[in-house]
Design a protein around this motif. Structure first.
Motif, PDB file in Angstrom:
ATOM      1  N   GLY A  64      44.667  47.161  45.364  1.00  0.00           N
ATOM      2  CA  GLY A  64      43.614  46.202  45.678  1.00  0.00           C
ATOM      3  C   GLY A  64      43.064  45.621  44.400  1.00  0.00           C
ATOM      4  N   GLY A  65      41.814  45.198  44.456  1.00  0.00           N
ATOM      5  CA  GLY A  65      41.211  44.611  43.266  1.00  0.00           C
ATOM      6  C   GLY A  65      39.824  44.099  43.554  1.00  0.00           C
ATOM      7  N   SER A  66      39.234  43.462  42.557  1.00  0.00           N
ATOM      8  CA  SER A  66      37.918  42.853  42.728  1.00  0.00           C
ATOM      9  C   SER A  66      38.036  41.351  42.539  1.00  0.00           C
ATOM     10  N   TYR A  67      37.184  40.618  43.244  1.00  0.00           N
ATOM     11  CA  TYR A  67      37.202  39.142  43.189  1.00  0.00           C
ATOM     12  C   TYR A  67      35.787  38.620  42.988  1.00  0.00           C
ATOM     13  N   SER A  68      35.652  37.672  42.058  1.00  0.00           N
ATOM     14  CA  SER A  68      34.380  36.979  41.851  1.00  0.00           C
ATOM     15  C   SER A  68      34.604  35.476  41.944  1.00  0.00           C
ATOM     16  N   PRO A  69      33.810  34.780  42.738  1.00  0.00           N
ATOM     17  CA  PRO A  69      33.943  33.324  42.844  1.00  0.00           C
ATOM     18  C   PRO A  69      33.417  32.592  41.613  1.00  0.00           C
ATOM     19  N   HIS A  70      32.788  33.310  40.699  1.00  0.00           N
ATOM     20  CA  HIS A  70      32.167  32.672  39.541  1.00  0.00           C
ATOM     21  C   HIS A  70      33.103  32.561  38.335  1.00  0.00           C
ATOM     22  N   ASP A  71      34.284  33.148  38.434  1.00  0.00           N
ATOM     23  CA  ASP A  71      35.199  33.171  37.295  1.00  0.00           C
ATOM     24  C   ASP A  71      36.104  31.942  37.280  1.00  0.00           C
TER      25      ASP A  71
END
Length: 375
Positions: free
Chosen positions: A150-157
């Motif tokens: 899995g992983g992590s997601y940020s819309p700000h990147d």
């Protein structure tokens, strides 16, 4: 030789010094930018070009908020800089991913985000942990390797071409009437009668105020104007592949595909002093992690590899410091030269010109290290 005088002298024409110089010029001040040139150990040469928020600022809420603010204003900042200079930055903000290989990495990443959430002002942190299936849906043109959990997601990147950003800043300085002196290393700084005098191999320069943004040279120069600004080098190795069709639609921490189609990989941190030699063993490990993430990329040829030296403070956070002994001297250093460029051009320029400090700005001064020593 006639001494050249200006309102401000900025020492260091990397991303930080150039952004600050642009900000000072836009406030109708005369600015001279001094740069060492080809001999400088440029952090910009190893910059991955990420405008990155997720994961930054553990134990330092002010830094997490600083990066988030920069990310929010970056789209308009990039648009204005492109319109002004005609330099294409290749900036995009599709959000960003950090992949987790194995359950242990997934749990560790979850803990990082939970800590950032707990430390935030409002008990929220806009970055989500995703399952393997959710990550795969976000990357439909690349099949994940079996070890990706899995992983992590940020819309700000987001991301851009860092060398294009540096070119655009230099172009903006020239268009704004700034004096750009390349191949002009600062040898000595004197503070006399309320003015700063800088000796170089090309003569002397004077100014009412100076801004030191000289990367690895900042410790030596800051000491000349009464500031203790300690930084150390951290080596990062990078590799670039041959070009291929577009298959990666967003930046991933340590892996991205350029607008031209090449993959850039940067997955290393080494404490080896000022050594810039590459390590073949480490490069193989980096390549293997990419293949573990995306097996389809295994056939791509690596066409170039190199290393660069990041400029880090003791805690890895930016330093913004004004000299108490020599008023008008400022020292600025940060590992996030790309992400923070819009704030360096605005907030930092405001601070230098008018003394205006953003909320919790004092936490970025070198006095934080004095507190740590006492503790």
């Amino acid at each position: 030789m006639t001494m050249k005088h200006s309102d401000f002298l900025v020492v260091g024409a990397g991303l930080i010094g150039s952004a600050v110089a642009c900000g000072l010029l836009r406030r109708n001040h005369s600015v001279t930018l001094l740069d060492e040139g080809g001999e400088a150990l440029r952090a910009s040469l190893g910059n991955f070009g990420l405008v990155w928020v997720q994961g930054k600022g553990q134990g330092a809420r002010h830094y997490a908020e600083w990066c988030h603010e920069a990310s929010e204003v970056f789209p308009e900042y990039a648009r204005q800089l492109q319109d002004e200079t005609g330099v294409e930055l290749a900036y995009r903000k599709p959000g960003g991913l950090t992949l987790c290989h194995g359950e242990a990495e997934y749990q560790k990443r979850t803990q990082v985000l939970e800590r950032l959430k707990n430390e935030s002002r409002h008990g929220a942190y806009d970055c989500s942990m995703l399952s393997r299936q959710e990550v795969q849906k976000m990357l439909p043109t690349l099949t994940l390797g079996p070890g990706v959990t899995g992983g992590s997601y940020s819309p700000h990147d987001g991301y851009l071409n860092p060398l294009a950003l540096l070119k655009a800043l230099h172009t903006s300085i020239t268009l704004g009437g700034g004096a750009f002196c390349s191949g002009t290393a600062a040898i000595n700084i004197r503070y006399e009668n309320g003015r700063f005098l800088i000796s170089t191999q090309k003569g002397e320069f004077s100014a009412e105020k100076i801004v030191l943004a000289a990367g690895h040279g900042i410790t030596r120069l800051a000491a000349m104007v009464g500031m203790q600004v300690e930084v150390h080098p951290q080596q990062g190795q990078l590799m670039v592949t041959e070009r291929t069709r577009p298959v990666l639609s967003m930046p991933i921490s340590g892996i991205q595909q350029t607008a031209e189609g090449s993959f850039i990989v940067g997955l290393s941190n080494r404490e080896v002093g000022f050594n810039t030699d590459t390590d073949t063993r480490l490069l193989k490990q980096m390549a293997q992690r990419v293949v573990n993430a995306f097996p389809a990329l295994a056939s791509l040829r690596i066409v170039r590899s190199w290393s660069s030296l990041r400029v880090l403070s003791a805690d890895g956070l930016p330093i913004y410091q004004q000299s108490e002994i020599c008023p008008g001297a400022y020292a600025i250093t940060s590992h996030s030269g790309v992400t923070l460029a819009p704030l360096h051009q605005t907030h930092i320029a405001d601070w230098i010109v008018d003394g205006v400090q953003p909320d919790e700005f004092e936490n970025f001064s070198t006095r934080r290290f004095d507190v740590e020593k006492i503790a």
